[in-house]
Design a protein around this motif. Structure first.
Motif, short mmCIF file in Angstrom:
data_model
loop_
_atom_site.label_atom_id
_atom_site.label_comp_id
_atom_site.label_asym_id
_atom_site.label_seq_id
_atom_site.Cartn_x
_atom_site.Cartn_y
_atom_site.Cartn_z
N GLU A 143 -2.07 -1.54 8.89
CA GLU A 143 -1.78 -1.60 7.46
C GLU A 143 -0.29 -1.85 7.24
O GLU A 143 0.55 -1.21 7.87
CB GLU A 143 -2.20 -0.30 6.79
CG GLU A 143 -2.22 -0.38 5.30
CD GLU A 143 -3.16 0.66 4.70
OE1 GLU A 143 -3.66 0.38 3.60
OE2 GLU A 143 -3.36 1.72 5.30
N GLU B 199 4.97 -0.32 8.38
CA GLU B 199 3.59 -0.45 8.81
C GLU B 199 3.06 0.89 9.30
O GLU B 199 3.83 1.78 9.66
CB GLU B 199 3.49 -1.43 9.98
CG GLU B 199 3.94 -2.82 9.68
CD GLU B 199 3.92 -3.73 10.90
OE1 GLU B 199 3.82 -3.22 12.04
OE2 GLU B 199 4.00 -4.95 10.72
N HIS C 74 0.86 -1.19 0.00
CA HIS C 74 0.00 0.00 0.00
C HIS C 74 0.90 1.23 0.00
O HIS C 74 1.96 1.24 0.63
CB HIS C 74 -0.89 0.04 1.25
CG HIS C 74 -1.89 -1.06 1.30
ND1 HIS C 74 -3.04 -1.07 0.54
CD2 HIS C 74 -1.91 -2.21 2.01
CE1 HIS C 74 -3.72 -2.16 0.79
NE2 HIS C 74 -3.05 -2.88 1.68
N TYR D 149 2.64 -1.48 4.57
CA TYR D 149 2.94 -0.75 3.34
C TYR D 149 3.95 -1.48 2.45
O TYR D 149 3.78 -1.59 1.25
CB TYR D 149 3.48 0.64 3.67
CG TYR D 149 2.56 1.48 4.52
CD1 TYR D 149 1.27 1.78 4.10
CD2 TYR D 149 2.98 1.96 5.75
CE1 TYR D 149 0.42 2.56 4.89
CE2 TYR D 149 2.14 2.74 6.54
CZ TYR D 149 0.87 3.04 6.10
OH TYR D 149 0.04 3.79 6.88
#
Length: 161
Positions: A126, A120, A91, A128
């Protein structure tokens, strides 16, 4: 053909270094960052090269926390260049966001050091980026891979195990 037998070579263990340093760590070292304008592309998304810089910063700080200072290694005639690097982008991170870069030693074998890394969100909701980085000890004067880790590095890593 001669009836004499061939000389026997010693087994590999007989010519191996006295102690091969092998280590793996479970604990992650954490390094926090906040996305600044110069980290991003025109859309406010972190530019892919920035992730490499952050991973490098986190790894250098991790080693410094163990007593391995890159500036001192250079003064002593050694360095630890990256010989392999892989990243997987999961992400993107946006301007103004914070991230935690985590790194740890995955494996040390001889003069090769393998690191895992993760980026993170601070709440770990999340992920990344994940990746792996491999370093090797090089003698600056000779420009060749060393046979053994520099004593400064070896001693710090032995304390880690």
């Amino acid at each position: 053909m001669s009836s004499q037998s061939q000389p026997q070579l010693p087994p590999n263990a007989a010519i191996a270094p006295e102690k091969i340093l092998q280590a793996t760590t479970e604990q992650w070292f954490e390094y926090a960052v906040r996305v600044q304008p110069h980290h991003t592309d025109y859309s406010g998304t972190v530019w892919h090269g920035t992730y490499l810089t952050w991973i490098e910063e986190a790894r250098v700080e991790y080693l410094r926390s163990m007593g391995i200072d890159f500036a001192e290694l250079v003064k002593l005639g050694f360095y630890l260049p990256v010989i392999e690097l892989s990243l997987c982008y999961h992400h993107s991170i946006q301007l103004g966001q914070e991230a935690i870069i985590k790194t740890r030693i995955n494996q040390i074998t001889g003069v090769q050091m393998n690191f895992d890394c993760r980026m993170e969100s601070p709440n770990t909701q999340e992920c990344y980026v994940t990746g792996a980085v491999t370093l090797v000890a090089v003698d600056r004067e000779k420009g060749k891979i060393m046979r053994h880790l520099p004593p400064t590095v070896r001693d710090a890593l032995i304390n880690l195990i």
